[in-house]
Structures are given as C-alpha cells and as structure tokens.
Design an enzyme around this catalytic site. Structure first.
Site, PDB file in Angstrom:
ATOM      1  N   LEU A  31       0.811  -1.213   0.000  1.00  0.00           N
ATOM      2  CA  LEU A  31       0.000   0.000   0.000  1.00  0.00           C
ATOM      3  C   LEU A  31       0.842   1.259   0.000  1.00  0.00           C
ATOM      4  O   LEU A  31       1.887   1.329   0.638  1.00  0.00           O
ATOM      5  CB  LEU A  31      -0.887   0.045   1.252  1.00  0.00           C
ATOM      6  CG  LEU A  31      -1.920  -1.050   1.402  1.00  0.00           C
ATOM      7  CD1 LEU A  31      -2.657  -0.889   2.716  1.00  0.00           C
ATOM      8  CD2 LEU A  31      -2.885  -1.024   0.261  1.00  0.00           C
ATOM      9  N   CYS A  32       0.350   2.258  -0.698  1.00  0.00           N
ATOM     10  CA  CYS A  32       0.914   3.598  -0.651  1.00  0.00           C
ATOM     11  C   CYS A  32      -0.101   4.428   0.140  1.00  0.00           C
ATOM     12  O   CYS A  32      -1.117   4.867  -0.388  1.00  0.00           O
ATOM     13  CB  CYS A  32       1.078   4.143  -2.070  1.00  0.00           C
ATOM     14  SG  CYS A  32       1.714   5.822  -2.122  1.00  0.00           S
ATOM     15  N   MET A  33       0.158   4.573   1.426  1.00  0.00           N
ATOM     16  CA  MET A  33      -0.800   5.224   2.311  1.00  0.00           C
ATOM     17  C   MET A  33      -0.030   6.018   3.358  1.00  0.00           C
ATOM     18  O   MET A  33       0.902   5.490   3.976  1.00  0.00           O
ATOM     19  CB  MET A  33      -1.676   4.143   2.964  1.00  0.00           C
ATOM     20  CG  MET A  33      -2.845   4.666   3.720  1.00  0.00           C
ATOM     21  SD  MET A  33      -3.990   3.345   4.218  1.00  0.00           S
ATOM     22  CE  MET A  33      -3.006   2.380   5.327  1.00  0.00           C
TER      23      MET A  33
END
Length: 103
Positions: A31-33
């Site tokens: 994830l890119c969070m």
C-alpha cells in the site's frame, strides 16, 4: 501486516496478498498510504490502519472508497480511475472474481 521488531516506532508493512487493481496499491500488493509511511505515529495501530483501508461506502477519505489518484502507486489504475471509470470498475471486478475463484 508484517511487524518488525521496531514496531510501534516504525509502521508495519501492509500489503494485499490477493491481486488488487487500485491507484494506491503497488503491483506487489504493498500500500501507498500516508499513515504507514510519512505520517506514521506510534499512536496508530492495527485498527487505525484497517479503518483507513476499509471499503465502507459511508466512510469518506478511506483508501478504497476515495483513492488518491494524484499520487499513484499504480499509474495505470490512476489513469483509468480518473478518465474511464467503466474500464476501471471492470478491472477491479476481474481482480475480485479472480481472488474469489482462487479461494
């Protein structure tokens, strides 16, 4: 989620293990969070991470209902999300079906 020995000072590694087509998910499922990257704080926990990614339509600003297409981990998904929602939804459904069929 994978927790290192430096948790909670460092965030866990969070990734989907099934195929997912989403602007904020890299091809390997990572994830890119912000809360597991730049905005990490030891006050976050599994519940806050899961709340951020859950797909409940009534919740605004969650990763799955409101992806950030301006900072994509998957440029192809971001492009389709912004310009061809029908094609985007078709790809998402194909991934979901594939995941169910593999279960």
């Amino acid at each position: 989620m994978t927790f290192s020995s430096s948790y909670p000072e460092k965030p866990p590694r969070v990734r989907f293990t099934s195929d997912i087509f989403h602007p904020n998910v890299y091809h390997d499922g990572t994830l890119c969070m912000d809360i597991i990257q730049d905005a990490w704080s030891p006050c976050h926990n599994v519940a806050t991470i899961l709340t951020s990614i859950q797909a409940i339509c009534l919740v605004k600003d969650s990763l799955l209902t409101d992806p950030n297409a301006l900072s994509p981990a998957n440029p192809e998904a971001a492009q389709l999300f912004q310009h061809d929602m029908v094609a985007y939804n078709k790809r998402v459904r194909r991934c979901a079906r594939k995941s169910i069929d593999c279960s």
